[in-house]
Design an enzyme around this catalytic site. Structure first.
Site, PDB file in Angstrom:
ATOM      1  N   SER A  61       0.801  -1.237   0.000  1.00 51.48           N
ATOM      2  CA  SER A  61       0.000   0.000   0.000  1.00 51.48           C
ATOM      3  C   SER A  61       0.829   1.280   0.000  1.00 51.48           C
ATOM      4  O   SER A  61       0.303   2.339  -0.325  1.00 51.48           O
ATOM      5  CB  SER A  61      -0.960   0.011   1.185  1.00 51.48           C
ATOM      6  OG  SER A  61      -2.196  -0.514   0.782  1.00 51.48           O
ATOM      7  N   LYS A  64       0.659   3.320  -3.104  1.00 56.80           N
ATOM      8  CA  LYS A  64      -0.513   4.133  -3.455  1.00 56.80           C
ATOM      9  C   LYS A  64      -0.200   5.623  -3.413  1.00 56.80           C
ATOM     10  O   LYS A  64      -0.773   6.414  -4.156  1.00 56.80           O
ATOM     11  CB  LYS A  64      -1.674   3.795  -2.510  1.00 56.80           C
ATOM     12  CG  LYS A  64      -2.185   2.364  -2.737  1.00 56.80           C
ATOM     13  CD  LYS A  64      -3.136   1.907  -1.658  1.00 56.80           C
ATOM     14  CE  LYS A  64      -3.631   0.495  -1.972  1.00 56.80           C
ATOM     15  NZ  LYS A  64      -4.120  -0.233  -0.826  1.00 56.80           N
ATOM     16  N   VAL A 256       1.062  -3.590   3.793  1.00 57.83           N
ATOM     17  CA  VAL A 256       1.080  -4.901   4.436  1.00 57.83           C
ATOM     18  C   VAL A 256       2.393  -5.669   4.224  1.00 57.83           C
ATOM     19  O   VAL A 256       2.594  -6.730   4.795  1.00 57.83           O
ATOM     20  CB  VAL A 256      -0.131  -5.775   4.009  1.00 57.83           C
ATOM     21  CG1 VAL A 256      -1.436  -5.124   4.438  1.00 57.83           C
ATOM     22  CG2 VAL A 256      -0.121  -6.053   2.522  1.00 57.83           C
TER      23      VAL A 256
HETATM   24  N1  GLU Z   1      -1.596  -5.691  -2.310  1.00 57.10           N
HETATM   25  C1  GLU Z   1      -2.443  -5.452  -1.180  1.00 57.10           C
HETATM   26  C2  GLU Z   1      -3.900  -5.578  -1.552  1.00 57.10           C
HETATM   27  O1  GLU Z   1      -4.297  -5.074  -2.569  1.00 57.10           O
HETATM   28  C3  GLU Z   1      -2.097  -4.123  -0.630  1.00 57.10           C
HETATM   29  C4  GLU Z   1      -2.809  -3.881   0.640  1.00 57.10           C
HETATM   30  C5  GLU Z   1      -2.040  -3.053   1.624  1.00 57.10           C
HETATM   31  O2  GLU Z   1      -0.819  -2.971   1.662  1.00 57.10           O
HETATM   32  O3  GLU Z   1      -2.769  -2.475   2.427  1.00 57.10           O
HETATM   33  O4  GLU Z   1      -4.672  -6.207  -0.859  1.00 57.10           O
END
Ligand code: GLU
Length: 303
Positions: A61, A64, A256
């Site tokens: 995440s 993002k 995560v």
């Molecule tokens: N690749 C993870 C998902 O899309 C990222 C989630 C995260 O890091 O919060 O579920």
């Protein structure tokens, strides 16, 4: 001046055993739960780091933030606001229920919004878009970044929830264009691998108004840095963003994979890494370290 304090905080953090490594995809479950690192990047581009600071992990995440930045760079804030809002969702990062009534994603830092920002990364093909994305992320990091292919494949294979989110958004018009291409790029951006040192330079580029202190390049327009940091401040730590603001007091984003980046505007880029997560998805040791750093150096924005 920093190393002694960092070492002391690291030693404290290493005693924390709470939390669990992400296991929603098999590839992440293999992370070494003991690894812990802290890196600070200052205005000269110098990195002050301790612990497993060259261990590689995937952005998840944390990506993002930079996809948001690149989407702003590509289409501008007005166009982006038509697709993705700037409100905290108060919901899980992969929440789907509220999308049904709302029709557009709450913000760029949860999965729904991030899939939308990925869909706005320019390029005539998926390959070109991936090049734009990796090139842009690398400009922030001041080093050439690449993808962990097994994490990407694992994510793609198990990404049913993200597919559901993307298709729901496509049906309501919140997402336009090719759904599969947007998802593919989203899975790829999550799998970009970094070290804690590299992530601290990415954070520093945001701390210094888009100027990368390592490469001395202006990577992002100041006004877009303001947009990015505002959303990080209100939405960066999942549905625990309010508590984070209260205790740490800095715009930040966790992922995560165990990484967290935090920004002290005008002063420092912070990155921490440790794979054991709390129930929201944030690194337990990482959050502890950020709180201690903020206290120790008086970095809480309202201190
Ligand atoms: N690749 C993870 C998902 O899309 C990222 C989630 C995260 O890091 O919060 O579920």
């Amino acid at each position: 001046v920093y190393l002694e304090a960092l070492q002391a905080i690291l030693t404290e953090a290493q005693m924390i055993q709470a939390g669990a490594v992400a296991n929603y995809i098999p590839e992440l479950a293999t992370a070494d739960p003991h690894q812990t690192a802290i890196a600070l990047c200052d205005e000269t581009g110098a990195i002050h780091s301790v612990g497993d600071d060259t261990a590689v992990f995937t952005l998840q995440s944390c990506s993002k933030v930079f996809a948001h930045a690149l989407a702003l760079r590509a289409v501008g804030s007005q166009r982006l606001l038509q697709s993705v809002g700037v409100e905290p969702s108060g919901d899980r990062f992969d929440g789907i229920i509220s999308l049904e009534s709302r029709g557009r994603a709450h913000n760029p830092l949860i999965n729904s919004g991030a899939i939308c920002t990925s869909s706005l990364i320019p390029g005539n093909s998926l390959t070109e878009k991936l090049k734009t994305l990796l090139g842009g992320f690398s400009e922030f990091a001041g080093s050439v970044l690449s993808i962990d292919v097994s994490v990407f494949l694992s994510e793609r294979e198990h990404g049913h929830r993200n597919r559901a989110i993307a298709h729901l958004l496509r049906s309501s018009g919140g997402l336009t264009g090719d759904v599969d291409e947007a998802l593919e790029l989203y899975f790829q951006q999550c799998a970009v691998q970094v070290t804690t040192q590299q992530l601290s330079v990415m954070a520093a580029t945001l701390a210094f108004q888009g100027f990368n202190p390592k490469t001395k390049q202006q990577v992002l327009d100041k006004s877009h840095v303001r947009d990015v940091l505002s959303v990080m401040m209100t939405c960066g730590i999942y549905d625990a963003s309010g508590e984070w603001m209260y205790t740490v007091g800095l715009p930040a984003k966790s992922g995560v994979g165990g990484g967290i980046l935090a920004v002290v505007p005008g002063k420092m880029g912070i990155a921490v890494y440790s794979p054991r997560l709390d129930n929201f998805g944030t690194s337990v040791r990482g959050a502890y370290i950020c709180e201690r750093l903020s206290d120790r150096f008086g970095w809480h924005l309202f201190a």
